[in-house]
Scaffold this motif. Structure first.
Motif, mmCIF file in Angstrom:
data_model
loop_
_atom_site.group_PDB
_atom_site.id
_atom_site.type_symbol
_atom_site.label_atom_id
_atom_site.label_comp_id
_atom_site.label_asym_id
_atom_site.label_seq_id
_atom_site.Cartn_x
_atom_site.Cartn_y
_atom_site.Cartn_z
ATOM 1 N N UNK A 98 37.047 51.274 47.948
ATOM 2 C CA UNK A 98 37.809 50.030 48.018
ATOM 3 C C UNK A 98 37.891 49.363 46.652
ATOM 4 N N UNK A 99 36.815 49.452 45.877
ATOM 5 C CA UNK A 99 36.798 48.815 44.568
ATOM 6 C C UNK A 99 36.403 47.354 44.595
ATOM 7 N N UNK A 100 35.971 46.876 45.756
ATOM 8 C CA UNK A 100 35.578 45.460 45.821
ATOM 9 C C UNK A 100 34.191 45.287 45.232
ATOM 10 N N UNK A 101 33.949 44.092 44.741
ATOM 11 C CA UNK A 101 32.692 43.810 44.065
ATOM 12 C C UNK A 101 32.005 42.596 44.669
ATOM 13 N N UNK A 102 30.727 42.506 44.386
ATOM 14 C CA UNK A 102 29.911 41.393 44.874
ATOM 15 C C UNK A 102 28.810 41.181 43.851
ATOM 16 N N UNK B 52 21.907 42.582 40.880
ATOM 17 C CA UNK B 52 22.867 42.041 39.922
ATOM 18 C C UNK B 52 24.273 42.050 40.531
ATOM 19 N N UNK B 53 24.680 43.185 41.063
ATOM 20 C CA UNK B 53 26.005 43.287 41.660
ATOM 21 C C UNK B 53 26.233 44.683 42.191
ATOM 22 N N UNK B 54 27.358 44.849 42.887
ATOM 23 C CA UNK B 54 27.673 46.163 43.420
ATOM 24 C C UNK B 54 29.168 46.322 43.551
#
Length: 120
Positions: A52-56, A45-47
């Motif tokens: 860093x706090x970055x998402x994908x 679904x996502x991570x």
């Protein structure tokens, strides 16, 4: 290290739910969210990478789901908006290393899963 996921439930299509996953004992990691519908394989679904706090996100949820973290509570959230019946699944949070991405086998610790059901 423990993961405690919560927040699932029943919601109508178009509605919203927020899942949370509390982490104890680890301060540097990637938290992934996966889901598994009956008869289907587990799906990314996502991570979010904690430091860093970055998402994908997976394309299927991009623009509808948001992952964010609360540093003070050591908790990661999955905010799900504009839910669709096809989002119905058991949702899992999973802990991986800083390099973990969208592959389930890259995550070494899994929460117990929480059911999300979206009615049409």
């Amino acid at each position: 290290v423990q993961l405690q996921a919560s927040g699932g439930g029943l919601v109508q299509a178009g509605g919203s739910l927020r899942l949370s996953c509390a982490v104890s004992g680890v301060l540097t990691y990637t938290m992934g969210w996966f889901r598994q519908a009956p008869g289907k394989e587990r799906e990314f679904v996502g991570r979010i990478r904690w430091i860093i706090g970055d998402t994908y996100y997976a394309d299927s949820v991009k623009g509808r789901f948001t992952i964010f973290r609360d540093v003070a509570k050591n908790t990661v959230y999955l905010q799900m908006n504009s839910l669709k019946p096809e989002d119905t699944a058991v949702y899992y949070c999973a802990l991986g290393s800083m390099s973990s991405s969208n592959v389930a086998s890259e995550y070494t610790l899994w929460g117990q899963g929480t059911q999300v059901t979206v009615s049409s």
